[in-house]
Design a protein around this motif. Structure first.
Motif: not given
Length: 214
Positions: A79, A102, A110
């Protein structure tokens, strides 16, 4: 540290022989060419086979007491490399799979189109988690509950299309989907009284077909 010398008519053949005998893939060895092959003079004398030395690369022993925690660290590194500022939480689902959630702002990068980037990252995480683990670990990656929202979207879509098939009496072919998404639709319609589903095509273009029951 294992080192062995292998020969062959070419460097490639010598390497291939070595990999076969050592039972490893090329990424697990260091290759040193000791001798290039030489053609025989007039095809009769002076010829020489290629000679290579293969040294098995020792994989460092990693503390695998908690491979999920290691995978969380790996995800955090990914990330950061993507420039995403996010938090990662961990839970175990009803089937015993590790779910990494997340959360943060602007997570579209993402997730990707229909979750394609999320699926690619999940594949990486599963490969990482199982690299040193003796027991198979299943990692599920989610961002802002995308997978649950996508599941609901696919379930609603499958019911609408099933009604369309019943009304028009014409089969419907859906766009290509991942195996995970196809399972959602198959499961949703498996007990439908009037339609049935099946998949056709090859990955990554495999599609679901909804048709009337015979």
């Amino acid at each position: 540290m294992t080192k062995r010398v292998f020969t062959g008519k070419s460097v490639e053949e010598a390497v291939r022989r070595g990999l076969d005998q050592l039972g490893v893939t090329q990424d697990r060895v260091k290759i040193t060419v000791l001798e290039q092959p030489k053609k025989a003079l007039l095809g009769l004398i002076g010829g020489k086979d290629a000679e290579v030395e293969l040294e098995i690369i020792e994989i460092p022993i990693v503390d695998a007491a908690d491979p999920v925690e290691q995978t969380i660290d790996y995800l955090a590194d990914l990330l950061r490399a993507m420039g995403v500022d996010a938090q990662i939480s961990h839970r175990t689902d009803d089937e015993g799979h590790a779910v990494l959630e997340v959360s943060g702002k602007e997570l579209g990068i993402i997730i990707g189109r229909r979750g394609q980037t999320l699926d690619a990252l999940q594949l990486l995480l599963n490969a990482h988690a199982n690299r040193y683990s003796e027991d198979h670990i299943r990692i599920i990656l989610d961002a802002e509950q995308f997978r649950e929202r996508r599941k609901k979207t696919l379930e609603d879509l499958s019911l609408r299309l099933a009604n369309q098939v019943v009304r028009t009496r014409k089969e419907v072919v859906l766009e290509p989907m991942t195996a995970q998404e196809r399972r959602i639709i198959h499961f949703q319609l498996q007990n439908h009284p009037k339609v049935q589903t099946y998949s056709k095509g090859e990955e990554p273009n495999r599609r679901i077909v909804i048709t009337l029951k015979q």
